[in-house]
Design an enzyme around this catalytic site. Structure first.
Site, mmCIF file in Angstrom:
data_model
loop_
_atom_site.group_PDB
_atom_site.id
_atom_site.type_symbol
_atom_site.label_atom_id
_atom_site.label_comp_id
_atom_site.label_asym_id
_atom_site.label_seq_id
_atom_site.Cartn_x
_atom_site.Cartn_y
_atom_site.Cartn_z
ATOM 1 C CD1 TRP A 168 5.951 -1.714 -3.554
ATOM 2 C CD2 TRP A 168 4.106 -2.943 -3.711
ATOM 3 N NE1 TRP A 168 4.943 -1.029 -2.953
ATOM 4 C CE2 TRP A 168 3.798 -1.747 -3.028
ATOM 5 C CE3 TRP A 168 3.088 -3.880 -3.934
ATOM 6 C CZ2 TRP A 168 2.518 -1.463 -2.558
ATOM 7 C CZ3 TRP A 168 1.819 -3.583 -3.465
ATOM 8 C CH2 TRP A 168 1.544 -2.405 -2.792
ATOM 9 C CE LYS A 205 -4.948 1.102 12.801
ATOM 10 N NZ LYS A 205 -4.785 1.848 11.599
ATOM 11 C CD GLU A 211 -8.441 -0.659 11.792
ATOM 12 O OE1 GLU A 211 -9.242 -0.720 10.860
ATOM 13 O OE2 GLU A 211 -7.360 -0.071 11.707
ATOM 14 C CE LYS A 238 -3.534 -2.926 3.928
ATOM 15 N NZ LYS A 238 -3.308 -2.311 5.246
ATOM 16 C CB CYS A 273 10.713 -6.200 -5.347
ATOM 17 S SG CYS A 273 10.291 -4.515 -5.807
ATOM 18 N N GLY A 327 14.780 -1.881 -3.894
ATOM 19 C CA GLY A 327 15.246 -0.608 -3.350
ATOM 20 C C GLY A 327 14.988 0.529 -4.317
#
Ligand code: M6R
Length: 611
Positions: free
Chosen positions: A74, A488, A491, A606, A2, A101
């Site tokens: 978040w 990976k 892309e 995403k 966050c 946290g």
């Protein structure tokens, strides 16, 4: 994870807090809030959603005051709602605090404080800290700083806590146990932030608090203490970065930053899930043992990188539980008329929690009577509403389009879940569970060691950046790593790359090998080691270039490799958590060599919210 900002000075705090929070928006968040002191009272405003929603709210209300704190959240504990947004206040509304946290013992503290008469207004772990500090002040008649110093001994887990009290309206008290937090002072102002971009407008001289330190931030002055209450002299760091570099934490790209965040991500995903007796504790999974005993089949559905996490998890679940596991690409699953009933457990994996195919697959599974557990990184995402239980990965927001840290977090969460099933169904000896958990707890430090390969991988990337094709091979869980390494690379670098089970090579793909083609071989997975060596010999015999990801110190691997990337040893089923990292770095550095943008590869999104 966050974002935190704090200001104490002569100007109105609100616009400065909002500006600081805007500077942290790039990190991703799902709600935001502020608390400001004016005339001996704390006023708060908190809103789920974008910062704009909070700005609308504070424009409607008058929130004057020259000291305040702000937070972009978040979600980890409790969904992304107005009530769960920070700041949280105590019962009397005297203390407000924000937190980054995870407070591990929040449930025990919540129960204790509730018994003492505290009233809780949110589902967060954070709120317990506000009530805990309130109860300490009440009992001891002490200052906010003294109460925070006492509270940090009671709180377990990881926290950057930033608190204000209307009884002491001239200071912000900050505590750090693990998540980074920075304080600073300049011409009559005091500042706090979780990240440098939020401070740059005011100062370039900052004090990053050390672990287990508390700071008192006043107008123009900062005093720092250790957790024992002794004053310490903190070093002041001068920041040279421009704003863009600061957002990326000094890394060139978010992808690289996220790769380097992985030790912390693994630590966070384990946090609070291993008890002192060496058992897995998954509070989120509430099925009774009888239901768990009754599972006859596990089906894993996912797409892309999440599918590769599921591929590795199949090995762990079958080994620990002896339950058969089917693995399906979510886009194929419901079209193949799968056999499902109430005794099936379906695991849906999606870092975004929004992948249309995965959502459709788990909805279908539910219609067929199966139980569904979701593994996701996003609290409040669609998958969390559709599943019967959710196991969150605690990777924090991932901005690079290529999944990196969320993949490692998925592997950790899935291994924990597999162990949990084995533990609850008694298919694993308690001793074996404890040993495996001990190996998992060593992983964050081992991930750090693997990241030291950075320079070697950079050199390898230079050497192979012009290759037209790449082949990745592995066996057992190493196959999932090989497939992920190939994904990976293709892309973000647009190089054609194939991931293959090494034993399959001679049934077709070996025809692609010719002198100079780079072949990346993932060697770990102890019982298959000799077979992998034989496969690598086959590759060498065709003149291909051999890049080996192998356990440290193995002379046989050294003898076969054109490029050796050595990783520390762990239990074979955990090895993907370490072996994937050099391949993430390889994809990243090859992409940089080619002058392409790793964070925003062409044609990719995403979250893939269409079928
Ligand atoms: O959000 P999800 O985990 O469900 O996403 C699945 C895939 O779209 C995702 O893994 C994709 O393959 C990434 N670009 C991988 O880097």
């Amino acid at each position: 994870m966050c974002g935190i900002v704090g200001y104490v000075g002569a100007d109105q705090a609100l616009p400065l807090l909002v500006e600081g929070m805007e500077r942290l928006e790039y990190r991703g968040y799902d709600s935001a809030g502020v608390a400001i002191i004016e005339n001996g009272k704390i006023a708060t405003a908190r809103k789920a959603g974008r910062l704009d929603a909070l700005i609308d709210e504070v424009e409607r209300r008058d929130l004057p005051g020259t000291i305040g704190i702000g937070h972009t959240r978040w979600a980890t504990h409790g969904g992304p709602t107005d009530e769960n947004a920070h700041p949280h206040v105590d019962c009397s509304g005297t203390i407000a605090l924000v937190h980054n946290g995870i407070i591990e013992n929040h449930d025990v503290l919540r129960a204790r404080l509730s018994r003492e008469g505290h009233r809780f207004a949110s589902a967060t772990d954070t709120e317990v800290a506000a009530h805990l500090i309130e109860s300490i002040i009440h009992e001891r008649s002490c200052s906010l700083r003294e109460a925070v110093l006492e509270a940090v001994d009671v709180l377990e887990g990881a926290f950057a806590l930033v608190c204000i009290s209307s009884d002491e309206p001239d200071r912000i008290v900050v505590a750090r146990q693990e998540p980074p937090i920075i304080v600073g002072a300049a011409d009559g102002i005091g500042l706090v932030a979780s990240d440098i971009p939020a401070l740059l407008k005011h100062t370039r001289d900052v004090i990053p608090l050390d672990n287990r330190q508390v700071a008192e931030v006043l107008r123009g002055a900062v005093t720092v203490f250790d957790f024992e209450g002794n004053e310490v002299e903190p070093p002041v760091v001068h920041v040279e970065w421009d704003m863009e570099a600061a957002e990326k934490g000094g890394y060139e790209d978010f992808m690289l930053k996220e790769i380097f965040e992985q030790p912390e991500v693994v630590r966070n995903t384990l946090r609070g899930r291993v008890d002192l007796g060496g058992r897995v504790r998954l509070d989120e999974v509430h099925w009774d043992d009888e239901t768990l005993q009754g599972i006859t089949k596990v089906v894993v559905v996912a797409c892309g990188t999440s599918f590769h996490a599921g591929m590795a998890a199949k090995h762990s679940i079958e080994h620990y539980t002896r339950i058969p596991v089917e693995l399906d690409l979510a886009s194929e699953f419901r079209y193949r008329d799968p056999v499902l009933d109430e005794t099936c457990l379906v695991i849906g994996i999606a870092q975004s929690g929004e992948t249309a195919d995965t959502l459709a697959a788990i909805r279908y599974a539910k219609e067929m009577g199966a139980s569904v557990v979701a593994i996701t990184n996003v609290v409040g995402s669609s998958i969390t509403r559709d599943a019967d239980a959710v196991l969150f990965t605690h990777a924090g927001p991932e901005i690079g389009v290529a999944a990196t840290k969320t993949f490692l977090a998925q592997l950790v969460a899935l291994n924990l879940f597999a162990l949990y099933l084995g533990q609850q169904r008694l298919s694993m000896e308690p001793q074996k569970v404890a040993e495996t958990l001990a190996a998992m707890e060593a992983l964050p430090d081992q991930v750090e060691e693997v990241l030291l390969l950075e320079d070697e991988v950079r050199r390898a990337a230079k050497r192979y950046a012009d290759a037209r094709d790449f082949i990745f091979i592995g066996r057992g869980v190493g196959t999932a790593v090989a497939l992920e390494g190939a994904l990976k690379l293709k892309e973000i670098s647009y190089i054609h790359a194939e991931g293959y089970p090494a034993g399959e090579l001679k049934h077709g793909a070996i025809a692609l090998l010719e002198p100079g083609v780079p072949v990346v071989a993932v060697m770990t997975g102890a019982k298959l080691y000799d077979k992998m060596l034989a496969n690598v010999e086959e590759v060498r015999a065709r003149g291909a270039e051999v890049i080996l990801v192998a356990p440290r110190g193995d002379e046989r691997a050294r003898a076969l490799a054109d490029q050796l990337l050595e990783v520390p040893s762990t239990k074979p089923l955990l090895s993907p958590i370490l072996d994937t990292i050099p391949l993430q770095l390889l994809a990243y550095f090859i992409t940089k060599e080619k002058g392409l943008p790793p964070d925003k590869p062409r044609n990719l999104a995403k979250s893939v919210t269409v079928e």
